[in-house]
Design a protein around this motif. Structure first.
Motif, PDB file in Angstrom:
ATOM      1  N   PHE A  83      39.074  49.318  32.237  1.00 62.51           N
ATOM      2  CA  PHE A  83      39.090  49.925  30.912  1.00 62.51           C
ATOM      3  C   PHE A  83      37.819  49.587  30.136  1.00 62.51           C
ATOM      4  CE2 PHE A  83      43.441  49.190  32.234  1.00 62.51           C
ATOM      5  CZ  PHE A  83      44.061  50.396  31.960  1.00 62.51           C
ATOM      6  N   GLN A  84      37.566  50.393  29.119  1.00 63.90           N
ATOM      7  CA  GLN A  84      36.424  50.163  28.242  1.00 63.90           C
ATOM      8  C   GLN A  84      36.537  48.810  27.535  1.00 63.90           C
ATOM      9  OE1 GLN A  84      35.822  53.372  25.482  1.00 63.90           O
ATOM     10  NE2 GLN A  84      34.570  52.151  24.110  1.00 63.90           N
ATOM     11  N   SER A  85      37.751  48.400  27.196  1.00 64.18           N
ATOM     12  CA  SER A  85      37.970  47.193  26.402  1.00 64.18           C
ATOM     13  C   SER A  85      38.233  45.945  27.245  1.00 64.18           C
ATOM     14  CB  SER A  85      39.164  47.418  25.473  1.00 64.18           C
ATOM     15  OG  SER A  85      40.327  47.740  26.217  1.00 64.18           O
ATOM     16  N   TYR A  86      37.998  46.026  28.566  1.00 58.17           N
ATOM     17  CA  TYR A  86      38.176  44.919  29.517  1.00 58.17           C
ATOM     18  C   TYR A  86      39.653  44.601  29.757  1.00 58.17           C
ATOM     19  CZ  TYR A  86      33.498  44.134  27.520  1.00 58.17           C
ATOM     20  OH  TYR A  86      32.240  44.292  27.020  1.00 58.17           O
ATOM     21  N   SER A  87      40.433  44.370  28.670  1.00 59.71           N
ATOM     22  CA  SER A  87      41.883  44.114  28.771  1.00 59.71           C
ATOM     23  C   SER A  87      42.205  42.908  29.644  1.00 59.71           C
ATOM     24  CB  SER A  87      42.610  45.368  29.303  1.00 59.71           C
ATOM     25  OG  SER A  87      42.422  46.455  28.448  1.00 59.71           O
ATOM     26  N   LEU A  88      41.415  41.850  29.510  1.00 62.78           N
ATOM     27  CA  LEU A  88      41.717  40.600  30.205  1.00 62.78           C
ATOM     28  C   LEU A  88      42.796  39.825  29.442  1.00 62.78           C
ATOM     29  CD1 LEU A  88      38.105  39.400  31.112  1.00 62.78           C
ATOM     30  CD2 LEU A  88      39.687  40.735  32.517  1.00 62.78           C
ATOM     31  N   PHE A  89      43.570  39.021  30.174  1.00 62.69           N
ATOM     32  CA  PHE A  89      44.591  38.203  29.531  1.00 62.69           C
ATOM     33  C   PHE A  89      43.923  36.947  28.950  1.00 62.69           C
ATOM     34  CE2 PHE A  89      46.804  40.409  33.050  1.00 62.69           C
ATOM     35  CZ  PHE A  89      47.673  41.171  32.286  1.00 62.69           C
ATOM     36  N   PRO A  90      43.943  36.772  27.624  1.00 64.01           N
ATOM     37  CA  PRO A  90      43.191  35.656  27.012  1.00 64.01           C
ATOM     38  C   PRO A  90      43.736  34.284  27.385  1.00 64.01           C
ATOM     39  CG  PRO A  90      44.568  36.746  25.371  1.00 64.01           C
ATOM     40  CD  PRO A  90      44.626  37.596  26.604  1.00 64.01           C
ATOM     41  N   ASN A  91      45.018  34.196  27.762  1.00 61.65           N
ATOM     42  CA  ASN A  91      45.626  32.904  28.085  1.00 61.65           C
ATOM     43  C   ASN A  91      45.494  32.528  29.556  1.00 61.65           C
ATOM     44  OD1 ASN A  91      47.366  35.130  28.584  1.00 61.65           O
ATOM     45  ND2 ASN A  91      49.073  33.722  28.892  1.00 61.65           N
ATOM     46  N   LEU A  92      44.864  33.394  30.356  1.00 60.29           N
ATOM     47  CA  LEU A  92      44.661  33.113  31.779  1.00 60.29           C
ATOM     48  C   LEU A  92      43.183  32.887  32.054  1.00 60.29           C
ATOM     49  CD1 LEU A  92      46.948  35.796  33.487  1.00 60.29           C
ATOM     50  CD2 LEU A  92      47.531  33.445  32.837  1.00 60.29           C
ATOM     51  N   ASN A  93      42.894  31.960  32.973  1.00 55.92           N
ATOM     52  CA  ASN A  93      41.493  31.777  33.341  1.00 55.92           C
ATOM     53  C   ASN A  93      41.045  32.920  34.250  1.00 55.92           C
ATOM     54  OD1 ASN A  93      42.335  31.192  35.959  1.00 55.92           O
ATOM     55  ND2 ASN A  93      42.124  28.966  35.710  1.00 55.92           N
ATOM     56  N   VAL A  94      39.782  32.884  34.638  1.00 57.11           N
ATOM     57  CA  VAL A  94      39.208  33.989  35.405  1.00 57.11           C
ATOM     58  C   VAL A  94      39.915  34.156  36.743  1.00 57.11           C
ATOM     59  CG1 VAL A  94      37.131  34.713  36.642  1.00 57.11           C
ATOM     60  CG2 VAL A  94      36.969  33.945  34.268  1.00 57.11           C
ATOM     61  N   TYR A  95      40.177  33.046  37.452  1.00 54.70           N
ATOM     62  CA  TYR A  95      40.883  33.142  38.729  1.00 54.70           C
ATOM     63  C   TYR A  95      42.218  33.857  38.565  1.00 54.70           C
ATOM     64  CZ  TYR A  95      37.944  30.117  41.657  1.00 54.70           C
ATOM     65  OH  TYR A  95      36.919  29.591  42.416  1.00 54.70           O
ATOM     66  N   ASP A  96      42.981  33.446  37.551  1.00 54.12           N
ATOM     67  CA  ASP A  96      44.311  34.010  37.370  1.00 54.12           C
ATOM     68  C   ASP A  96      44.267  35.445  36.879  1.00 54.12           C
ATOM     69  OD1 ASP A  96      45.510  31.705  38.243  1.00 54.12           O
ATOM     70  OD2 ASP A  96      45.714  30.840  36.236  1.00 54.12           O
ATOM     71  N   ASN A  97      43.241  35.813  36.098  1.00 56.97           N
ATOM     72  CA  ASN A  97      43.083  37.204  35.695  1.00 56.97           C
ATOM     73  C   ASN A  97      42.834  38.085  36.915  1.00 56.97           C
ATOM     74  OD1 ASN A  97      42.903  38.386  32.777  1.00 56.97           O
ATOM     75  ND2 ASN A  97      42.177  36.262  32.559  1.00 56.97           N
ATOM     76  N   VAL A  98      41.932  37.646  37.789  1.00 54.37           N
ATOM     77  CA  VAL A  98      41.600  38.437  38.972  1.00 54.37           C
ATOM     78  C   VAL A  98      42.806  38.557  39.895  1.00 54.37           C
ATOM     79  CG1 VAL A  98      40.151  38.538  41.041  1.00 54.37           C
ATOM     80  CG2 VAL A  98      39.151  37.876  38.843  1.00 54.37           C
ATOM     81  N   ALA A  99      43.586  37.484  39.994  1.00 56.88           N
ATOM     82  CA  ALA A  99      44.697  37.449  40.945  1.00 56.88           C
ATOM     83  C   ALA A  99      46.012  37.937  40.356  1.00 56.88           C
ATOM     84  CB  ALA A  99      44.872  36.025  41.458  1.00 56.88           C
TER      85      ALA A  99
END
Length: 359
Positions: A83-99
């Motif tokens: 998405f344009q807005s990334y929509s990453l979960f702020p409470n998860l680290n990068v590993y957990d966002n990707v997985a």
């Protein structure tokens, strides 16, 4: 990854009185990166969301490798979306966002972490796994979003203006990275953008949409050099409009006769569409135009000219050829002998800069 064939068949989608898609027919071949290009409201994002399963068309179908997926739930489609807005979960680290998607599918923790590490290596962030989204730059967040979309090994990657929130330098670097990844993975990619330079630089095919309909689809060079309609010609790149007069399959313009490409209006008085790089300018004290402005662009210079009849036009010249063409000087010009598109004569020909789309 093996890319899938995506087909839009007679896709129609309305929102109240607004027609977002009006019978869209388009095929995306496996492993191709296609850019959906057009102005705001042309239907490009709606088309993308119909593939993702976030929108359901009122009529028509979306096919994936020949299978109708129009009514298949979004979580059962073999597609990943950025998405344009990334929509990453702020409470998860990068590993957990990707997985995250792998966790939803109950993939064992060790395999999730290994896959996340592999993808972070792929997008150039191998040392960022323990960080959180707020600790990343915009470009890094978008790389994480891209890795997350690839985690489930989708056969179609959907990119909804993923670079529009980034600054110019990061945007150029990341679009090249996306292209590199797409080529190495062989994944079918649909890239939505309103930026013509972005579309032309990364895509195998460019599909230009207008009011929910497909105006033209083709290789970037084809769409730029041989636009099918005046709309495509003016939206993709910068275009001058010069007054001309039709004479059979030729048009008289600026003292020259040029062959006409495409349809012609029913009246002899027309506007001729001419790209700035096809305007050849020379310094001449008795020339028919005067230089208004000169903009240095590195290897080239863009001149704004005004002819003696009041028409303004842009010309792009190599920098060394423009050295003697300062503002206020008289100049002569001629057009490269090549087929041109023509359109109905406008009441008042606008300055050439007014027809530049996302220039």
């Amino acid at each position: 990854m093996n890319g899938a064939r995506v087909e839009f068949r007679g896709l129609r989608r309305t929102f109240g009185a607004t027609v977002a898609l009006d019978g869209l027919d388009l095929t995306v071949e496996p492993g191709t990166l296609i850019a959906l290009l057009g102005p705001s409201g042309c239907g490009k994002t709606t088309a993308l969301r119909c593939v993702a399963g976030f929108e359901h068309p009122d009529a028509g179908a979306v096919l994936l490798d020949g299978k109708d997926i129009t009514r298949v739930p979004a979580n059962r489609r073999d597609a990943g979306m950025v998405f344009q807005s990334y929509s990453l979960f702020p409470n998860l680290n990068v590993y957990d966002n990707v997985a995250f998607g792998l966790r939803v599918r109950k993939v064992p923790a060790a395999k999730r972490r290994a896959r996340a590490a592999e993808l972070l290596e792929l997008v150039g962030l191998p040392a960022h796994g323990e960080r959180y989204p707020h600790q990343l730059s915009g470009g890094q967040q978008q790389r994480v979003a891209l890795a997350r979309a690839l985690a489930l090994e989708p056969r179609v990657l959907l990119l909804d203006e993923p670079l529009s929130a980034l600054d110019a330098k990061v945007r150029v670097a990341l679009r090249e990275e996306i292209r590199r990844l797409q080529l190495s993975l062989g994944i079918t990619t649909i890239f939505v953008t309103h930026d013509q330079e972005e579309a032309l630089s990364v895509a195998d095919q460019v599909a230009v949409l207008r009011s929910g309909r497909l105006e033209q689809v083709g290789a970037p060079a084809e769409v730029y050099d041989r636009p099918a309609t005046p709309f495509v010609a003016e939206f993709v790149g910068t275009m001058n409009r010069l007054p001309g007069r039709l004479d059979g399959q030729e048009v008289e313009v600026a003292g020259q006769r040029l062959p006409v490409h495409g349809e012609t209006p029913g009246t002899p008085e027309v506007d001729v569409l001419v790209r700035p790089e096809t305007v050849l300018v020379t310094a001449a004290y008795d020339g028919e135009a005067v230089v208004l402005t000169s903009s240095f662009r590195g290897a080239s210079v863009r001149l704004l000219l005004r002819t003696d009849d009041g028409t303004e036009l842009l010309a792009d010249l190599p920098a060394h050829d423009a050295a003697r063409l300062a503002p206020g000087q008289r100049a002569g010009f001629r057009l490269v002998q090549r087929p041109v598109l023509v359109g109905p004569r406008t009441t008042v020909s606008p300055p050439a800069t007014a027809t530049a789309a996302a220039d």
